[in-house]
Each structure stands twice: as C-alpha cells, then as structure tokens.
Write a protein that holds these residues in place. Structure first.
Motif, PDB file in Angstrom:
ATOM      1  N   PHE A  46       1.049  -1.216  -0.109  1.00  0.00           N
ATOM      2  CA  PHE A  46      -0.043   0.062  -0.007  1.00  0.00           C
ATOM      3  C   PHE A  46       0.951   1.316  -0.044  1.00  0.00           C
ATOM      4  CE2 PHE A  46      -3.063  -3.168   0.962  1.00  0.00           C
ATOM      5  CZ  PHE A  46      -4.361  -2.405   1.049  1.00  0.00           C
ATOM      6  N   VAL A  47       1.873   1.176   0.845  1.00  0.00           N
ATOM      7  CA  VAL A  47       2.771   2.566   0.898  1.00  0.00           C
ATOM      8  C   VAL A  47       3.517   2.605  -0.349  1.00  0.00           C
ATOM      9  CG1 VAL A  47       4.800   3.581   2.103  1.00  0.00           C
ATOM     10  CG2 VAL A  47       3.023   1.995   3.530  1.00  0.00           C
ATOM     11  N   VAL A  48       3.915   1.764  -0.812  1.00  0.00           N
ATOM     12  CA  VAL A  48       4.898   1.797  -2.067  1.00  0.00           C
ATOM     13  C   VAL A  48       3.736   2.307  -3.292  1.00  0.00           C
ATOM     14  CG1 VAL A  48       6.232   0.597  -3.965  1.00  0.00           C
ATOM     15  CG2 VAL A  48       6.587   0.310  -1.567  1.00  0.00           C
ATOM     16  N   GLY A  49       2.637   1.776  -3.441  1.00  0.00           N
ATOM     17  CA  GLY A  49       1.655   2.084  -4.264  1.00  0.00           C
ATOM     18  C   GLY A  49       1.387   3.580  -4.090  1.00  0.00           C
ATOM     19  N   ASP A  50       1.150   4.103  -2.867  1.00  0.00           N
ATOM     20  CA  ASP A  50       0.902   5.585  -2.524  1.00  0.00           C
ATOM     21  C   ASP A  50       2.216   6.453  -3.228  1.00  0.00           C
ATOM     22  OD1 ASP A  50      -1.707   4.836  -1.731  1.00  0.00           O
ATOM     23  OD2 ASP A  50      -1.354   6.458  -0.265  1.00  0.00           O
ATOM     24  N   LEU A  51       3.442   5.958  -2.610  1.00  0.00           N
ATOM     25  CA  LEU A  51       4.578   6.755  -3.099  1.00  0.00           C
ATOM     26  C   LEU A  51       4.745   6.703  -4.797  1.00  0.00           C
ATOM     27  CD1 LEU A  51       6.883   5.506  -0.432  1.00  0.00           C
ATOM     28  CD2 LEU A  51       5.628   7.833  -0.636  1.00  0.00           C
ATOM     29  N   ALA A 118      -0.873  -3.788  -6.383  1.00  0.00           N
ATOM     30  CA  ALA A 118      -1.876  -3.993  -7.382  1.00  0.00           C
ATOM     31  C   ALA A 118      -3.263  -3.315  -6.542  1.00  0.00           C
ATOM     32  CB  ALA A 118      -2.023  -5.298  -7.576  1.00  0.00           C
ATOM     33  N   VAL A 119      -3.601  -3.647  -5.725  1.00  0.00           N
ATOM     34  CA  VAL A 119      -4.699  -2.836  -4.961  1.00  0.00           C
ATOM     35  C   VAL A 119      -4.644  -1.646  -4.893  1.00  0.00           C
ATOM     36  CG1 VAL A 119      -6.030  -2.884  -2.983  1.00  0.00           C
ATOM     37  CG2 VAL A 119      -5.607  -5.036  -3.713  1.00  0.00           C
ATOM     38  N   THR A 120      -3.388  -1.087  -4.605  1.00  0.00           N
ATOM     39  CA  THR A 120      -3.292   0.511  -4.203  1.00  0.00           C
ATOM     40  C   THR A 120      -3.390   1.169  -5.821  1.00  0.00           C
ATOM     41  OG1 THR A 120      -2.363   0.197  -2.183  1.00  0.00           O
ATOM     42  CG2 THR A 120      -1.878   2.387  -3.161  1.00  0.00           C
ATOM     43  N   LEU A 121      -2.598   0.885  -6.667  1.00  0.00           N
ATOM     44  CA  LEU A 121      -2.265   1.231  -7.884  1.00  0.00           C
ATOM     45  C   LEU A 121      -3.742   1.610  -8.585  1.00  0.00           C
ATOM     46  CD1 LEU A 121       0.989  -0.078  -9.061  1.00  0.00           C
ATOM     47  CD2 LEU A 121       0.708   2.055  -8.256  1.00  0.00           C
ATOM     48  N   ALA A 153       8.347  10.848   2.959  1.00  0.00           N
ATOM     49  CA  ALA A 153       8.376  10.114   4.152  1.00  0.00           C
ATOM     50  C   ALA A 153       7.354  10.391   5.136  1.00  0.00           C
ATOM     51  CB  ALA A 153       9.938  10.822   4.625  1.00  0.00           C
ATOM     52  N   LEU A 154       6.801  11.516   5.247  1.00  0.00           N
ATOM     53  CA  LEU A 154       5.653  11.735   6.063  1.00  0.00           C
ATOM     54  C   LEU A 154       4.395  11.244   5.699  1.00  0.00           C
ATOM     55  CD1 LEU A 154       4.176  13.680   8.414  1.00  0.00           C
ATOM     56  CD2 LEU A 154       3.850  15.399   6.711  1.00  0.00           C
ATOM     57  N   GLY A 155       4.063  11.087   4.410  1.00  0.00           N
ATOM     58  CA  GLY A 155       3.058  10.324   3.834  1.00  0.00           C
ATOM     59  C   GLY A 155       3.113   8.775   4.310  1.00  0.00           C
ATOM     60  N   ALA A 156       4.422   8.289   4.117  1.00  0.00           N
ATOM     61  CA  ALA A 156       4.475   6.759   4.372  1.00  0.00           C
ATOM     62  C   ALA A 156       4.400   6.577   5.853  1.00  0.00           C
ATOM     63  CB  ALA A 156       6.047   6.330   4.106  1.00  0.00           C
ATOM     64  N   ALA A 157       4.906   7.391   6.772  1.00  0.00           N
ATOM     65  CA  ALA A 157       4.473   7.376   8.232  1.00  0.00           C
ATOM     66  C   ALA A 157       3.241   7.184   8.569  1.00  0.00           C
ATOM     67  CB  ALA A 157       5.337   8.290   9.006  1.00  0.00           C
ATOM     68  N   ILE A 158       2.467   8.450   8.088  1.00  0.00           N
ATOM     69  CA  ILE A 158       0.860   8.397   8.109  1.00  0.00           C
ATOM     70  C   ILE A 158       0.117   6.995   7.922  1.00  0.00           C
ATOM     71  CG2 ILE A 158      -1.092   9.707   7.681  1.00  0.00           C
ATOM     72  CD1 ILE A 158       0.646  12.285   7.593  1.00  0.00           C
ATOM     73  N   LEU A 159       0.439   6.727   6.514  1.00  0.00           N
ATOM     74  CA  LEU A 159      -0.298   5.610   6.144  1.00  0.00           C
ATOM     75  C   LEU A 159       0.056   4.328   6.787  1.00  0.00           C
ATOM     76  CD1 LEU A 159      -2.100   4.432   3.986  1.00  0.00           C
ATOM     77  CD2 LEU A 159      -0.229   4.192   2.412  1.00  0.00           C
ATOM     78  N   THR A 160       1.155   4.242   7.183  1.00  0.00           N
ATOM     79  CA  THR A 160       1.696   2.896   7.822  1.00  0.00           C
ATOM     80  C   THR A 160       0.996   2.884   9.383  1.00  0.00           C
ATOM     81  OG1 THR A 160       3.851   2.662   6.780  1.00  0.00           O
ATOM     82  CG2 THR A 160       3.454   1.626   8.881  1.00  0.00           C
TER      83      THR A 160
END
Length: 204
Positions: A46-51, A118-121, A153-160
C-alpha cells in the motif's frame, strides 16, 4: 518545504487515508479472516503504491500515466481479481472456531506485497487524492526534491500508522468470534466485504 505546508499536507492525507475505502476494506477483511501474519508485507505494498502515485503526480506525469492506461487497467483488474479470489476462499472457509487460534499457513511475503501494490495502484480513492486533490494542497510546480522527500516520508509514516491501527483493531475484533455460527458469519461477512472492494476497484 515549510512546516505549515507539511502540516496542511499531513492533515489532508490523514483524512484521506483514514476514511474507509476499498484498500482499508481489503486489509480489515484479510485480518479478520487470517490474523495479522503477513500484514506488514501487505501494508508495505500500500505504501509503495501511494508513493508511486505521489512520484507520478509530482513529476507532472499524469498525462503520461494516461497514455499507459492499458497497463494501469491490467494492474487494476489484477488487484480486483486477487480480492475476488480471497473473497471466494473466505466465503467457502470452514466454520470451525478453533481454526481462529491455529497458525495460519505462511503466505509469500512478496506475493502479499504485490497484492497490496496492485490494490493501491488501482484504488480510485488513492488516484483521486494524488491526481486531483494533491495539487490543491501542495504547490507541485515549486516543490523541490527535498520537499518531495519530506512529503514522501511523512506520507509513508501516516499511511503505515493508519493501516496498522485498522489492522490491530480488526485483530482484536477477530477474537470475539468463538462459536461456529459466528465464525461462519465472520468468514462470509469478510468475503462479502472483500468482493465489494474488488467491485469498487474494477468499476472505476
């Protein structure tokens, strides 16, 4: 990037990620059915997809992404097909309550990662945020590489944090199902949620 700009992005992103959607539905349904084993891999996807969507939007490649619409359609339908497969397995799962306490057979970490990716993309909620809403929150034309890394970095931390919170809440709720009837309802309910998430992704 300024502190006020980061705070505005954090607030908007937190609201977007915490609001229920196909991705969260898929995560919660999986945890309710199988527990938390393998969830970090799923969340990482999910995180990599958002990034990835952040990078595409920040680089001004939204038009380029449209040119590769077929590729994104394949990814979208692959994610939806995976969720439908999980939904079928959950719907037809045994209703033995003891099974909730048994070790869950290990799933391949990379496979779970690719499923989350795949779900995130292909998630319409994610696409709308990064392609349509992010440019109204962040001045992408004035965004430096350092600013982009700060947002990432901020987005990855929030999503996680948000997804981990949902996963832990689902894991606690899972322990409440102790009768065969409750387990059957859990399996079929989570299967229906998973199928609904697949339809939501595939339909847009």
């Amino acid at each position: 990037m300024t502190l006020s700009g980061l705070l505005v992005f954090a607030a908007a992103y937190l609201v977007a990620t915490a609001s229920p959607g196909p991705g969260i539905a898929a995560l919660v349904a999986r945890v309710l059915a199988k527990g938390t084993r393998g969830v970090p891999w799923f969340i990482a996807g999910f995180v990599v997809g958002d990034l990835a969507w952040l990078a595409i939007t920040a680089a001004g490649l939204s038009v380029l992404a449209q040119r590769f619409a077929v590729l994104f359609l394949v990814i979208k339908y692959a994610g939806a097909a995976y969720l439908l497969f999980l939904a079928f397995r959950l719907w037809s799962a045994p209703r033995d309550p003891v099974a909730l306490d048994r070790p869950v057979p290990a799933e391949s970490g990379p496979r779970l990662f690719l499923a989350g990716l795949a779900v995130t993309l292909g998630n319409p909620k994610v696409i709308v945020f990064f392609v349509a809403l992010l440019p109204t929150v962040v001045r992408l034309d004035a965004l430096s590489l350092a600013g982009l890394l700060e947002i990432a970095a901020l987005g990855a931390a929030i999503l996680t944090a948000v997804l981990s919170g949902y996963a832990l809440a689902a894991a606690r709720a899972r322990r409440l199902f102790t009768s065969p009837r409750a387990v059957r309802a859990l399996n079929r309910g989570t299967g229906a949620v998973m199928a609904g998430a697949a339809v939501a992704i595939a339909a847009r």
